[in-house]
Design a protein around this motif. Structure first.
Motif, mmCIF file in Angstrom:
data_model
loop_
_atom_site.group_PDB
_atom_site.id
_atom_site.type_symbol
_atom_site.label_atom_id
_atom_site.label_comp_id
_atom_site.label_asym_id
_atom_site.label_seq_id
_atom_site.Cartn_x
_atom_site.Cartn_y
_atom_site.Cartn_z
ATOM 1 N N GLU A 136 42.550 39.744 48.189
ATOM 2 C CA GLU A 136 41.665 40.056 47.096
ATOM 3 C C GLU A 136 41.918 41.377 46.549
ATOM 4 O OE1 GLU A 136 36.928 39.672 45.801
ATOM 5 O OE2 GLU A 136 37.597 39.793 47.883
ATOM 6 N N GLY A 137 42.001 42.214 47.609
ATOM 7 C CA GLY A 137 42.250 43.840 47.266
ATOM 8 C C GLY A 137 43.620 44.023 46.288
ATOM 9 N N SER A 138 44.451 43.173 46.603
ATOM 10 C CA SER A 138 45.713 43.368 46.008
ATOM 11 C C SER A 138 45.635 42.732 44.566
ATOM 12 C CB SER A 138 46.894 42.637 46.707
ATOM 13 O OG SER A 138 46.679 41.251 46.574
ATOM 14 N N LEU A 139 44.621 41.829 44.296
ATOM 15 C CA LEU A 139 44.543 41.381 42.905
ATOM 16 C C LEU A 139 43.737 42.427 42.159
ATOM 17 C CD1 LEU A 139 44.025 39.166 40.931
ATOM 18 C CD2 LEU A 139 41.928 38.447 42.061
ATOM 19 N N GLY A 142 46.209 45.088 41.229
ATOM 20 C CA GLY A 142 46.928 44.773 39.966
ATOM 21 C C GLY A 142 46.270 44.785 38.718
ATOM 22 N N ILE A 143 44.898 44.165 38.777
ATOM 23 C CA ILE A 143 44.079 44.337 37.735
ATOM 24 C C ILE A 143 43.803 45.787 36.995
ATOM 25 C CG2 ILE A 143 41.900 43.983 36.396
ATOM 26 C CD1 ILE A 143 41.916 41.162 38.337
ATOM 27 N N ALA A 144 43.523 46.655 38.230
ATOM 28 C CA ALA A 144 43.226 48.143 37.888
ATOM 29 C C ALA A 144 44.403 48.707 37.131
ATOM 30 C CB ALA A 144 42.934 48.930 39.153
ATOM 31 N N ALA A 145 45.663 48.279 37.770
ATOM 32 C CA ALA A 145 46.754 49.009 37.230
ATOM 33 C C ALA A 145 47.219 48.376 35.692
ATOM 34 C CB ALA A 145 48.212 48.679 38.050
ATOM 35 N N GLN A 160 52.126 44.661 45.382
ATOM 36 C CA GLN A 160 52.807 44.887 46.580
ATOM 37 C C GLN A 160 52.498 46.321 47.287
ATOM 38 O OE1 GLN A 160 57.007 44.749 46.080
ATOM 39 N NE2 GLN A 160 57.461 45.152 48.335
ATOM 40 N N GLY A 161 52.130 47.235 46.828
ATOM 41 C CA GLY A 161 51.778 48.670 47.032
ATOM 42 C C GLY A 161 50.523 48.506 48.139
ATOM 43 N N HIS A 162 49.338 47.764 47.572
ATOM 44 C CA HIS A 162 48.111 47.595 48.002
ATOM 45 C C HIS A 162 48.474 46.985 49.498
ATOM 46 C CE1 HIS A 162 43.764 47.060 48.521
ATOM 47 N NE2 HIS A 162 44.297 46.008 49.102
ATOM 48 N N ILE A 163 49.126 45.696 49.363
ATOM 49 C CA ILE A 163 49.505 44.870 50.502
ATOM 50 C C ILE A 163 50.437 45.741 51.722
ATOM 51 C CG2 ILE A 163 50.554 42.991 51.325
ATOM 52 C CD1 ILE A 163 50.082 41.575 48.673
ATOM 53 N N GLU A 164 51.171 46.460 51.277
ATOM 54 C CA GLU A 164 51.806 47.377 52.335
ATOM 55 C C GLU A 164 51.192 48.258 52.685
ATOM 56 O OE1 GLU A 164 56.513 46.770 50.314
ATOM 57 O OE2 GLU A 164 55.124 48.510 49.675
ATOM 58 N N ALA A 165 50.191 49.100 52.026
ATOM 59 C CA ALA A 165 49.381 50.115 52.572
ATOM 60 C C ALA A 165 48.356 49.601 53.693
ATOM 61 C CB ALA A 165 48.854 50.865 51.338
ATOM 62 N N ASN A 166 48.145 48.364 53.421
ATOM 63 C CA ASN A 166 47.128 47.832 54.084
ATOM 64 C C ASN A 166 47.417 46.973 55.417
ATOM 65 O OD1 ASN A 166 44.096 48.359 53.043
ATOM 66 N ND2 ASN A 166 45.378 48.179 51.397
#
Length: 277
Positions: A136-139, A142-145, A160-166
């Protein structure tokens, strides 16, 4: 037909997409409210169907050739496209529900994931809830971007960046991606949930996208089950699917399938959605 006319909507068309987005959100809430051990995925389907038809809309999933249901209900190792039926939910299940509505010729599409509690297996529940939260955070990343992106490829990079960071060990499905949405549920362009070398189309007012990361705790390899629809992981690890339809307009962005336009989800990213005028 030009590229601009094929993927960018007019202000009037964006306004026409608000109601199908809200109907889609309401249908998903109708299903979410019933999720509990012992409830069948078919019962969730019936609740979503009643809501959509009651609002004068149609299930756009039923317009897909060969599919006769209102929702997709994917449980545990099933990541997407699970067919609802007589399967009863059990404690500890991770369940992804996907649905869409067509209203006056325009479409909405959205999905969420829920983890059922199981006091006897708290570690399983925590693992699956973490998967859902990161997806959900990665979604929302992406929307924020999308609020500041110049080109579409920036959305996949943010996801992808959010998932890799978490949770860098998670897998992102490569064969299934997001899409444009409008007169049809699935339109161009493709919206990747990972980095690609092609920057993609320009992000500008009139672009409407269904952003939908599909994430698993293990390897991203999947197969289609014998029913011809359900996509499951090869290694049997659980998956999560979150999705929203989002419009870019002159005033900013607006999440069509969130009643608040995405305000709550975007707040942690410092983005404030703007209603479509």
């Amino acid at each position: 037909m030009s590229l601009r006319r094929s993927i960018y909507k007019t202000p009037a068309q964006l306004r026409a997409m608000v109601e199908p987005g809200l109907i889609t959100a309401a249908a998903l809430e109708a299903a979410r409210g019933l999720i509990a051990p012992g409830v069948t995925t078919g019962e969730l389907d019936a609740a979503a169907s009643a809501l959509i038809t009651g609002r004068g809309a149609k299930s756009n999933f039923q317009m897909v050739r060969g599919y006769r249901h209102t929702i997709c209900a994917s449980v545990n190792e099933q990541v997407v496209h699970g067919i609802p039926g007589d399967r009863a939910l059990e404690p500890g299940d991770i369940v992804s529900i996907d649905a869409g509505a067509e209203y006056k010729g325009w479409n909405g599409d959205s999905a969420f994931t829920v983890v059922l509690d199981d006091p006897t297996r708290p570690e399983i529940v925590a693992e699956r809830q973490r998967l859902s939260d990161v997806t959900e955070g990665s979604l929302w990343a992406g929307i924020a971007a999308l609020a500041t992106a110049k080109h579409l490829g920036e959305i996949g990079a943010a996801v992808q960046g959010h998932i890799e960071a978490n949770e860098p060990g998670y897998g992102i499905l490569r064969e299934y991606v997001g899409h444009g949405i409008g007169r049809k549920m699935h339109e161009s362009p493709s919206v990747f949930n990972y980095r690609v070398s092609d920057p993609g189309p320009e992000v500008r007012p009139g672009l409407v996208l269904a952003i939908e990361p599909m994430v698993v705790t293990g390897d991203q390899a999947t197969f289609v089950e014998d029913d011809g629809w359900t996509v499951s992981t090869l290694d049997g690890t659980p998956g999560s699917h979150w999705e929203h339809s989002v419009a870019v307009h002159d005033g900013g962005i607006w999440v069509l399938t969130a009643p608040d336009g995405g305000a709550a989800g975007l707040a942690p990213f410092g983005v404030t959605p703007a209603p479509i005028a």
